[in-house]
Scaffold this active site. Structure first.
Site, mmCIF file in Angstrom:
data_model
loop_
_atom_site.group_PDB
_atom_site.id
_atom_site.type_symbol
_atom_site.label_atom_id
_atom_site.label_comp_id
_atom_site.label_asym_id
_atom_site.label_seq_id
_atom_site.Cartn_x
_atom_site.Cartn_y
_atom_site.Cartn_z
ATOM 1 N N ARG A 124 0.841 -1.197 0.000
ATOM 2 C CA ARG A 124 0.000 0.000 0.000
ATOM 3 C C ARG A 124 0.876 1.248 0.000
ATOM 4 N NH1 ARG A 124 -3.704 -0.554 5.103
ATOM 5 N NH2 ARG A 124 -1.865 -1.528 6.017
ATOM 6 N N ASN A 162 -6.545 6.687 2.649
ATOM 7 C CA ASN A 162 -6.723 5.649 3.667
ATOM 8 C C ASN A 162 -5.443 5.535 4.480
ATOM 9 O OD1 ASN A 162 -8.481 3.286 4.640
ATOM 10 N ND2 ASN A 162 -6.491 2.298 4.305
ATOM 11 N N GLU A 163 -5.559 5.758 5.779
ATOM 12 C CA GLU A 163 -4.413 5.623 6.685
ATOM 13 C C GLU A 163 -3.155 6.302 6.122
ATOM 14 O OE1 GLU A 163 -5.508 1.546 9.146
ATOM 15 O OE2 GLU A 163 -4.035 1.439 7.532
ATOM 16 N N GLU A 322 -12.155 1.572 11.437
ATOM 17 C CA GLU A 322 -11.693 0.185 11.392
ATOM 18 C C GLU A 322 -11.362 -0.285 12.803
ATOM 19 O OE1 GLU A 322 -8.342 -0.799 8.940
ATOM 20 O OE2 GLU A 322 -8.984 0.514 7.302
ATOM 21 N N TRP A 330 -0.884 -9.093 11.206
ATOM 22 C CA TRP A 330 0.351 -8.373 10.938
ATOM 23 C C TRP A 330 1.281 -8.311 12.140
ATOM 24 C CZ3 TRP A 330 -0.688 -4.518 14.353
ATOM 25 C CH2 TRP A 330 -2.015 -4.062 14.446
ATOM 26 N N HIS A 373 -6.603 -11.966 8.347
ATOM 27 C CA HIS A 373 -7.152 -10.910 9.195
ATOM 28 C C HIS A 373 -8.642 -11.208 9.387
ATOM 29 C CE1 HIS A 373 -8.404 -6.961 10.588
ATOM 30 N NE2 HIS A 373 -7.173 -6.480 10.492
#
Length: 694
Positions: A124, A162-163, A322, A330, A373
């Protein structure tokens, strides 16, 4: 003073009859599944009570499969199906990760690490925040989405990026180097001002023009970066990403101005890389991603992190964008949640002011880096304990919505633990007396100490207005500017109580050390408030070592060797064999000084959680310092009070005696223990939520 106030607040609507209610759902990735799964997904969402999903977060390649083609057909279909089912969409800009064709054709958008290595695509955020090429593509994506879905009634909010900073927080590319030069010139104006701020006369680092300014590249295995330069580089990285967010947001709102925009922060006590106090002023509603810390600190860590998020939201509701239904994938070891923790964690977020509870993700992936996850629908499918827990949560949130909880506000504490992003960055510096300092972890230790002492504390950014609190605590707030020190002095003069931690106020915003003795903040003003003067730090390197205090506590990391004024009260001293060996015997450890109408306390060493609770029992004059196994928070609306009770301990029962007019809304892992006094016993992961009139 209330700096960077968020005047933009706008809460996203749901597709309910009155557009209100607690939002419940999660990230949805239908493009990773055959379309014949979509109908099943939506039926399961309705069964669980899902009313919102975040859509398209990593879908850039599906929306723009080549540089010259766009494909919105699949997105049109799923948005229509969700809307027909009464499920709102928080539509992402899809810009968190670019498609492989873009990286292949324009490799100049890839970041570079401090060793000069290209950060390749495949994960990402493999892009430079300062890349003009990447920005052009990203903003075009924002505009295309806004043009197509800006008037779509199912899309009620925008999920920008996102993040931010997950993989590109520190970029050492040529684009970054040029942008850093400009950033420095804008900040300092003259090269002389930069040289002074960075202390470049040390190690012959002076620069004669801004063109000579460099990034803090890797300089060898044992080399030390100029800490002033490094602290500015942290600020620069934060500012570049914030600027990128603003550009995306503005591209959307120039076309679609009437729907709120947010981006998901990453605030937990092992992850808080941005200065989110700045970011909070730029979003229409604050949202956060939080993942649990397994172990006995689980609930306290969650609520401590949430306390900071609530402060950033400044009394407005905020959004859990989230969290996880169970294990993540992770960490080195990924513990699952125990029975009841899915419900307990979610409702604990609500207890600290959240009006939206969302997970990553809806359906657990079959492939990819996050396949293990946990999700709302696990690999085992809907016939599973986990999905039944999701449905139980959906029902509980509807109960709270129907009771009128949404929009109520969190009742503040009378104590603020002050958090500073600059201090968190500074405690990671490798040139400090100890590399074991952690500002955020010390915030958590004090937060837990308050819980143990039967009190509650808020966690508030240092830059916020905290003048209405009666007590402020600064745990390892390493960085204190002259102006912030003056704010503390004014607060104490006006009757406030200030508690200064052992490594607070050692440097200013430029990483310069105040002279004349520790702590030197404010040209000695902090030292004058406290009535103490430190000459050296005593740093213990062996975790088995400990220095005892006269009140029964002990210190294992850091002790200040101080002298005190005659008018200062010494509350505890170092004592015992180890103290004698380190020449600290009878040296003051805890002190108290009058300052104006208020009081300034100094805690001259590190303390564990139990010692903090005992210390607070003395300072706050609580009746008992027995560990409290109950977390209690209050949310209030115009005509109702909502009390949230949670069991903190893993073993001992937590006891609650309710007011007679309290209506029980939610009860889990708890039972009534007495009919005569309306008392309840909460077991492990126990929850009790009530409503009463005002």
């Amino acid at each position: 003073m209330k700096s960077l106030t968020n005047s933009r607040f706008s809460w996203p609507a749901l597709l309910t009859e009155n557009a209100a209610g607690i939002a419940f759902g999660g990230d949805y990735n239908p493009d990773q599944w055959p379309e014949d799964v979509w109908a099943q997904d939506i039926e399961l969402m309705k069964r669980a009570g899902v009313n919102v999903v975040a859509l398209g977060i990593f879908s850039w390649d599906r929306i723009q499969p080549t540089e010259d083609t766009w494909n919105f057909a699949w997105l049109d279909r799923i948005i229509a199906q969700l809307g027909d089912a009464g499920i709102a969409v928080d539509l992402a800009t899809s810009t968190a990760s670019a498609p492989m064709w873009l990286y292949k054709k324009y490799p100049q958008v890839l970041p570079v690490d401090k060793y000069g290595h290209t950060v390749h695509a495949g994960s990402r955020q493999s892009w430079r925040p300062t890349s003009k090429v990447f920005r052009e593509f990203a903003l075009e994506m924002c505009r295309q989405l806004a043009l197509r879905y800006g008037n779509n009634p199912t899309v009620t909010s925008w999920h920008v990026g996102n993040e931010y900073g997950w993989n590109n927080r520190h970029d050492y590319s040529e684009d970054a180097a040029q942008a850093f030069t400009t950033w420095c010139e804008n900040k300092y104006g003259t090269i002389d001002a930069l040289n002074e701020a960075w202390g470049t006369s040390f190690w012959s680092q002076e620069v004669r023009s801004f063109d000579e300014v460099q990034l803090p590249y890797h300089m060898g295995a044992d080399s030390m970066v100029n800490p002033s330069q490094q602290l500015d580089f942290e600020r620069f990285g934060n500012d570049m990403l914030l600027d990128f967010y603003r550009a995306e947001r503005d591209a959307i709102q120039s076309i679609c101005p009437d729907k709120p925009c947010t981006t998901n922060f990453m605030i937990s006590t092992d992850q808080c890389s941005m200065d989110y106090q700045q970011w909070a002023a730029e979003v229409d509603f604050v949202s956060n991603d939080h993942y649990f810390h397994e172990g006995e600190s689980h609930l306290d860590e969650l609520t401590c992190s949430d306390a900071l998020v609530a402060a950033l939201a400044q009394g407005k509701p905020w959004y859990v964008m989230e969290h996880s239904t169970s294990a993540v994938q992770w960490k080195p070891l990924n513990a699952r949640k125990r029975n009841g923790e899915l419900l307990r964690d979610s409702l604990a977020h609500v207890a600290i002011g959240a009006d939206a509870i969302n997970f990553f993700q809806w359906r657990q992936s079959r492939f990819g880096a996050e396949a293990f996850h946990s999700a709302m629908v696990p690999h085992a499918g809907e016939d599973s304990k986990l999905f039944r827990g999701v449905c139980e949560l959906g029902s509980s949130l509807k109960t709270l919505s129907d009771a009128g909880l949404q929009g109520s506000t969190l009742k503040p504490s009378d104590t603020a633990i002050l958090f500073s992003a600059a201090s968190e960055w500074a405690t990671r510096c490798e040139t400090l007396p100890s590399k074991k300092l952690s500002h955020w972890h010390d915030v958590l230790a004090w937060y837990r100490g308050f819980e143990d002492a039967g009190a509650r504390a808020d966690v508030v950014p240092l830059a916020n207005d905290w003048s209405d609190y009666s007590t402020v605590i600064l745990p390892t707030v390493l960085v204190l500017s002259d102006s912030d020190t003056e704010r503390l002095a004014t607060f104490a003069k006006n009757g406030g109580r200030v508690i200064i931690g052992y490594a607070t106020g050692l440097i200013d915003e430029n990483f310069h050390i105040g002279l004349g003795g520790y702590p030197g903040a404010g040209n000695g003003l902090l030292r004058d408030m406290l009535g103490v003067r430190g000459e050296e730090f005593n740093i213990l390197g062996d975790e088995d070592q400990a220095i005892k205090l006269s009140n029964g506590a002990q210190s294992v990391l850091w002790q200040n060797d101080i002298s005190v004024r005659d008018d200062v009260d010494v509350l505890a001293t170092y004592t015992g064999e180890a103290a004698d060996d380190w020449e600290l015997n009878n040296i003051p450890a805890f002190t108290r000084a009058r300052y104006g109408k208020g009081t300034a306390y100094f805690v001259g060493c590190d303390l564990d959680r139990a010692a903090i609770a005992n210390y607070l029992g003395e300072v706050l004059q609580t009746e008992s310092v027995t560990t409290t196994n109950l977390l209690h928070t209050v949310r209030e609306s115009e005509n109702a009070v909502f009390d949230f009770y949670f069991a903190r301990a893993e073993t001992d029962l937590a006891l609650v005696c309710l007011p007679q007019d309290a209506q029980v809304l939610i009860i889990s892992s708890a039972q009534k223990s007495s009919d005569t006094d309306n008392s309840y016993a909460l077991n492990r992961n126990g929850i009790l939520i009530t409503k009463r009139g005002r």
